[in-house]
Design a protein around this motif. Structure first.
Motif, short mmCIF file in Angstrom:
data_model
loop_
_atom_site.label_atom_id
_atom_site.label_comp_id
_atom_site.label_asym_id
_atom_site.label_seq_id
_atom_site.Cartn_x
_atom_site.Cartn_y
_atom_site.Cartn_z
N LEU A 164 49.10 30.44 51.46
CA LEU A 164 47.95 30.76 52.31
C LEU A 164 46.69 30.01 51.84
O LEU A 164 45.89 29.54 52.65
N VAL A 165 46.54 29.88 50.53
CA VAL A 165 45.36 29.21 49.99
C VAL A 165 45.47 27.69 50.14
O VAL A 165 44.53 27.03 50.62
N GLN A 166 46.61 27.13 49.76
CA GLN A 166 46.75 25.68 49.71
C GLN A 166 47.05 25.05 51.07
O GLN A 166 46.63 23.92 51.34
N GLN A 167 47.78 25.76 51.92
CA GLN A 167 48.18 25.16 53.20
C GLN A 167 47.41 25.70 54.40
O GLN A 167 47.22 24.98 55.38
N SER A 168 46.97 26.94 54.33
CA SER A 168 46.22 27.51 55.45
C SER A 168 44.71 27.46 55.23
O SER A 168 43.94 27.75 56.16
N GLY A 169 44.29 27.13 54.03
CA GLY A 169 42.87 27.00 53.76
C GLY A 169 42.13 28.30 53.54
O GLY A 169 40.89 28.32 53.57
N LEU A 170 42.84 29.39 53.32
CA LEU A 170 42.18 30.66 53.06
C LEU A 170 41.59 30.67 51.65
O LEU A 170 42.09 29.97 50.75
N THR A 171 40.53 31.42 51.47
CA THR A 171 40.01 31.62 50.13
C THR A 171 40.91 32.62 49.41
O THR A 171 41.66 33.38 50.05
N GLN A 207 44.23 37.45 49.55
CA GLN A 207 44.53 38.77 48.99
C GLN A 207 44.42 39.85 50.05
O GLN A 207 45.26 40.76 50.11
N GLY A 208 43.40 39.75 50.90
CA GLY A 208 43.25 40.71 51.98
C GLY A 208 44.38 40.62 52.99
O GLY A 208 44.83 41.65 53.53
N ARG A 209 44.83 39.41 53.27
CA ARG A 209 45.94 39.23 54.21
C ARG A 209 47.22 39.89 53.71
O ARG A 209 48.00 40.42 54.50
N LEU A 210 47.44 39.86 52.42
CA LEU A 210 48.68 40.38 51.84
C LEU A 210 48.61 41.85 51.46
O LEU A 210 49.63 42.45 51.12
N GLN A 211 47.43 42.44 51.53
CA GLN A 211 47.29 43.83 51.13
C GLN A 211 48.13 44.74 52.03
O GLN A 211 48.05 44.68 53.25
#
Length: 264
Positions: free
Chosen positions: A194-201, A206-210
C-alpha cells in the motif's frame, strides 16, 4: 636394629608437611580465600529445571531503527535474513547441545537438549553464551551479505531463557513462533504494498488495514496488486529451521582398506 619410638600423630603430620615443602620447594598449602568472598552468597541460583527443554530466544534491540539506518529492503530483506541464519549456524557449531534453531525477522530461538548439562544448566550462562556468539558473528559476517552497505554501528540483541517440560510444550512453542511469523509477514506485505505501490502514507496504510482479517489482507494483495501470498518465498512466510543432519563418509585406513562411519 630397629628401636621403637613413640611419635605423636600431630608431630608426624608436621614432619611430613615440612619434608614435602622442602622437597617440592613449595610454601605452606593455603586456600585462596579472602574476607571479601562472602559476596558470592548474593549470587542467585538460576539453574534450569532438569529434564526440560531449555530455549534461548534472541531479539534484535531497536531493529526498526537499525533497518532504516542500514537501508533494509521492505517488507523483507533477504540479505538480513541470510545473515541472521549464518549467525545462528555459527552458534550451533559452537554449542553442539543445541538440537534445533528457528528464526524469523530479527529473532532466533535455540533449543538445547533436555539432558544438556552445559554450564551446569545455569540460565545466565546459556543466554550470555548464545547472545555474545550471535552478536559477534553478526558484525563479523556483515560484509559477506552487505557488500555495499557499511555497518554504521554495532547491533544489539536481548535474550531470554524459558524451560519447557514436555515434547508437546516445545512443539507448541515452535508452532507459536511460526504462527507469529505468518501473521506479521502477511501484515507487512500488505502494508508495504500500500505504501510503495499505492502511494499511501504509513498512517493511511495502517488505517486501511485496521480491523482486517487474514482473508481481507489476501484479497487486497490479489485484487489490487496481483500478488498471491502463497507464492511468496517460504523464508518470508514460514521462517527458517536449522537442524543437525546425520551424514555418512568413507575414510581410508593405513592398510588401504575402507571403513564407513557416520556422524552429525
Amino acid at each position: 636394629m630397629w628401636t621403637a619410638r613413640r611419635i605423636k600423630f600431630p608431630d608426624c603430620l608436621h614432619v611430613t608437611s615440612g619434608f614435602l615443602s622442602r622437597y617440592l620447594r613449595l610454601g605452606p598449602v593455603t586456600m585462596a580465600k579472602s574476607k571479601f568472598e562472602y559476596v558470592r552468597e548474593f549470587e542467585a541460583d538460576d539453574t534450569c529445571l532438569a529434564h526440560c527443554w531449555v530455549v534461548v530466544r534472541l531479539d534484535g534491540r531497536n531493529f526498526h531503527r537499525f533497518a532504516d539506518k542500514h537501508n533494509f529492503a521492505k517488507p523483507n530483506d533477504s540479505r538480513a535474513l541470510h545473515l541472521m541464519t549464518k549467525c545462528a549456524q555459527t552458534v550451533m557449531e559452537e554449542l553442539e547441545d543445541i538440537v534445533i534453531a528457528y528464526g524469523q525477522s530479527d529473532e532466533y530461538s535455540f533449543v538445547f537438549k533436555r539432558k544438556s548439562n552445559w554450564f551446569k544448566r545455569r540460565a545466565s550462562k546459556f543466554m550470555t553464551h548464545v547472545a555474545s556468539q550471535f552478536a559477534s558473528s553478526y558484525v563479523f559476517y556483515w560484509r559477506d551479505y552487505f557488500e555495499d552497505q557499511p555497518l554504521l554501528y554495532p547491533p544489539g540483541f536481548d535474550g531470554r531463557v524459558v524451560v519447557y517440560p514436555t515434547n508437546q510444550t516445545i512443539k507448541d512453542y515452535l508452532s507459536w513462533r511460526q504462527a507469529d511469523c505468518h501473521i506479521n509477514n502477511l501484515y507487512n506485505t500488505v502494508f508495504w504494498a500500500l505504501v510503495q505501490q499505492s502511494g499511501l502514507t504509513p498512517v493511511q496504510a495502517q488505517g486501511r488495514l485496521q480491523g482486517t482479517l487474514a482473508a481481507d489482507k489476501n484479497e487486497i494483495l490479489f485484487s489490487e496488486f496481483n500478488i498471491n501470498y502463497n507464492n511468496e518465498p517460504l523464508i518470508f512466510r514460514k521462517g527458517t529451521v536449522l537442524i543437525w543432519q546425520k551424514v555418512r563418509w568413507l575414510y581410508l585406513e593405513k592398510n588401504g582398506g575402507q571403513e564407513e562411519s557416520s556422524g552429525t
